[in-house]
Design an enzyme around this catalytic site. Structure first.
Site, PDB file in Angstrom:
ATOM      1  N   GLU A 296      -6.139  13.240  92.912  1.00 24.15           N
ATOM      2  CA  GLU A 296      -6.486  13.392  91.503  1.00 24.15           C
ATOM      3  C   GLU A 296      -7.399  14.599  91.342  1.00 24.15           C
ATOM      4  O   GLU A 296      -8.634  14.475  91.495  1.00 24.15           O
ATOM      5  CB  GLU A 296      -7.208  12.140  91.004  1.00 24.15           C
ATOM      6  CG  GLU A 296      -6.369  10.886  91.080  1.00 24.15           C
ATOM      7  CD  GLU A 296      -6.774   9.881  90.013  1.00 24.15           C
ATOM      8  OE1 GLU A 296      -5.945   9.574  89.166  1.00 24.15           O
ATOM      9  OE2 GLU A 296      -7.932   9.452  90.026  1.00 24.15           O
TER      10      GLU A 296
ATOM     11  N   GLU B 112     -14.659   9.584  88.871  1.00 21.64           N
ATOM     12  CA  GLU B 112     -15.803   9.187  88.024  1.00 21.64           C
ATOM     13  C   GLU B 112     -16.877   8.490  88.856  1.00 21.64           C
ATOM     14  O   GLU B 112     -18.071   8.610  88.559  1.00 21.64           O
ATOM     15  CB  GLU B 112     -15.303   8.317  86.854  1.00 21.64           C
ATOM     16  CG  GLU B 112     -14.597   9.172  85.822  1.00 21.64           C
ATOM     17  CD  GLU B 112     -13.390   8.522  85.164  1.00 21.64           C
ATOM     18  OE1 GLU B 112     -13.308   7.288  85.118  1.00 21.64           O
ATOM     19  OE2 GLU B 112     -12.500   9.276  84.705  1.00 21.64           O
TER      20      GLU B 112
ATOM     21  N   LYS C 241     -10.047   1.972  83.481  1.00 22.29           N
ATOM     22  CA  LYS C 241     -11.467   2.379  83.359  1.00 22.29           C
ATOM     23  C   LYS C 241     -12.221   1.326  82.525  1.00 22.29           C
ATOM     24  O   LYS C 241     -11.892   0.152  82.604  1.00 22.29           O
ATOM     25  CB  LYS C 241     -11.564   3.780  82.755  1.00 22.29           C
ATOM     26  CG  LYS C 241     -10.620   4.778  83.407  1.00 22.29           C
ATOM     27  CD  LYS C 241     -10.893   6.192  83.007  1.00 22.29           C
ATOM     28  CE  LYS C 241      -9.769   7.076  83.493  1.00 22.29           C
ATOM     29  NZ  LYS C 241     -10.130   8.476  83.552  1.00 22.29           N
TER      30      LYS C 241
ATOM     31  N   SER D 161      -3.962  13.200  83.889  1.00 20.09           N
ATOM     32  CA  SER D 161      -3.261  13.480  82.626  1.00 20.09           C
ATOM     33  C   SER D 161      -1.749  13.274  82.719  1.00 20.09           C
ATOM     34  O   SER D 161      -0.977  14.034  82.135  1.00 20.09           O
ATOM     35  CB  SER D 161      -3.605  14.897  82.134  1.00 20.09           C
ATOM     36  OG  SER D 161      -4.980  14.965  81.805  1.00 20.09           O
TER      37      SER D 161
ATOM     38  N   GLY E 297      -8.225  13.116  82.555  1.00 19.65           N
ATOM     39  CA  GLY E 297      -8.674  12.907  81.178  1.00 19.65           C
ATOM     40  C   GLY E 297      -8.795  14.186  80.367  1.00 19.65           C
ATOM     41  O   GLY E 297      -9.389  14.192  79.289  1.00 19.65           O
TER      42      GLY E 297
ATOM     43  N   HIS F  36     -12.994   7.022  93.213  1.00 21.00           N
ATOM     44  CA  HIS F  36     -12.448   7.671  92.007  1.00 21.00           C
ATOM     45  C   HIS F  36     -13.411   8.780  91.588  1.00 21.00           C
ATOM     46  O   HIS F  36     -14.620   8.681  91.762  1.00 21.00           O
ATOM     47  CB  HIS F  36     -12.295   6.646  90.877  1.00 21.00           C
ATOM     48  CG  HIS F  36     -11.603   7.200  89.679  1.00 21.00           C
ATOM     49  ND1 HIS F  36     -12.271   7.885  88.699  1.00 21.00           N
ATOM     50  CD2 HIS F  36     -10.289   7.199  89.325  1.00 21.00           C
ATOM     51  CE1 HIS F  36     -11.394   8.281  87.778  1.00 21.00           C
ATOM     52  NE2 HIS F  36     -10.193   7.873  88.137  1.00 21.00           N
TER      53      HIS F  36
HETATM   54  C1  PEP Z   1      -7.616   8.312  86.271  1.00 22.32           C
HETATM   55  O1  PEP Z   1      -8.549   7.813  85.691  1.00 22.32           O
HETATM   56  O2  PEP Z   1      -7.408   7.989  87.448  1.00 22.32           O
HETATM   57  C2  PEP Z   1      -6.759   9.272  85.567  1.00 22.32           C
HETATM   58  C3  PEP Z   1      -5.843   9.897  86.252  1.00 22.32           C
HETATM   59  O3  PEP Z   1      -6.985   9.436  84.220  1.00 22.32           O
HETATM   60  P1  PEP Z   1      -6.027  10.213  83.169  1.00 22.32           P
HETATM   61  O4  PEP Z   1      -4.619   9.758  83.423  1.00 22.32           O
HETATM   62  O5  PEP Z   1      -6.537   9.765  81.829  1.00 22.32           O
HETATM   63  O6  PEP Z   1      -6.209  11.669  83.407  1.00 22.32           O
END
Ligand code: PEP
Length: 255
Positions: free
Chosen positions: A174, A101, A14, A219, A180, A99
């Site tokens: 995801e 975000e 990120k 996570s 996160g 993604h």
């Molecule tokens: C990500 O940004 O793709 C992600 C999975 O973040 P995190 O592992 O921090 O949850």
């Protein structure tokens, strides 16, 4: 049965670790993680740290690189953006597309995600397409429907345009509620969602859908990586926060 595919471990940094920090990261990480033929390790630094990261890892061709986002235009008046050709020139082989975000913080639509998948594929890079449901969608029992919509929107055009490009595609499941937040999907949750994704890939792409790797992200830590990797249908992990520390990333890559 756990996946027979060679696991892919991908780090999404990120907006963390600039060029100096990226060099320091690799100095430490490479001393903790020896190349393994049974793993694929990919790092997505910020675009501005990509060259420094590649330079720091130049003795280790087993480490591959990508960028976190691209613009679909080749060049021009798009202040702050990076084109696919520029990413390729800087040494990226992979591009994260869609993604959570990008979708939920920057408002990227399914249509833009589709355009990016096509552009990345046409120019010979490998898209890592991220899909996943929000918590309210999960609670409403819509996980499979949301993920199927995201997959169809992103891939239908590519299947028509150039089905051979599917050979380079990677999917990352995801769930938005797990990114996160410290709240990880259980291995059973991940397997169930991955089975739905595999069905949708088969129906969209036919036999090609069988070989497309599906990673889990959300996570992941050194403590839960082994159990998630061993879950049926999980072909690898996409890791944010826990990939920023060389020691924990080395442990995850060795899980
Ligand atoms: C990500 O940004 O793709 C992600 C999975 O973040 P995190 O592992 O921090 O949850």
């Amino acid at each position: 049965m756990a996946s027979l595919r060679k696991p892919i471990l991908a780090a999404n940094w990120k907006m963390n670790l600039g060029p100096t920090a990226a060099s320091g990261f690799f100095e430490s990480f490479l001393s903790r993680y020896a190349a393994r033929a049974d793993r694929t390790v990919i790092v997505f630094p910020s675009a501005i740290a990509l060259s420094a990261a590649r330079h720091a890892a130049q003795a280790r061709p087993d480490i591959q690189f990508g960028v976190q986002n691209v613009h679909t235009a080749e060049k021009g008046a798009f202040t702050g953006e990076t084109s696919v050709s520029m990413a390729h020139d800087a040494g990226a082989h992979f591009v994260l597309v869609g993604h959570s975000e990008r979708r939920h913080v920057f408002g990227e639509t399914d249509a833009q995600t589709a355009e990016k998948v096509s552009r990345v594929s046409v120019l010979g890079l490998a898209p890592m397409l991220c899909v996943g449901e929000k918590i309210e969608e999960r609670e409403a029992g819509q996980t499979n429907a949301v993920v199927a919509r995201q997959l169809r929107a992103a891939l239908e055009g590519l299947v028509k345009q150039d089905a051979s490009a599917l050979a380079a595609l990677v999917i990352a499941y995801e769930p938005v509620w797990a990114i996160g937040t410290g709240r990880t999907a259980t291995p059973q949750d991940a397997s169930a969602a991955h089975a739905g994704i595999r069905d949708e890939l088969r129906s969209l792409t036919g036999a090609a859908g069988e070989a497309i790797p599906i990673l889990y992200g959300g996570s992941v830590t050194a403590a839960n990586a082994s159990a998630l990797l061993a879950a049926p249908g999980v072909d690898g992990l996409l890791v944010g926060g826990a990939s920023l520390d060389p020691e924990s990333w080395a442990a995850i890559c060795s899980a």
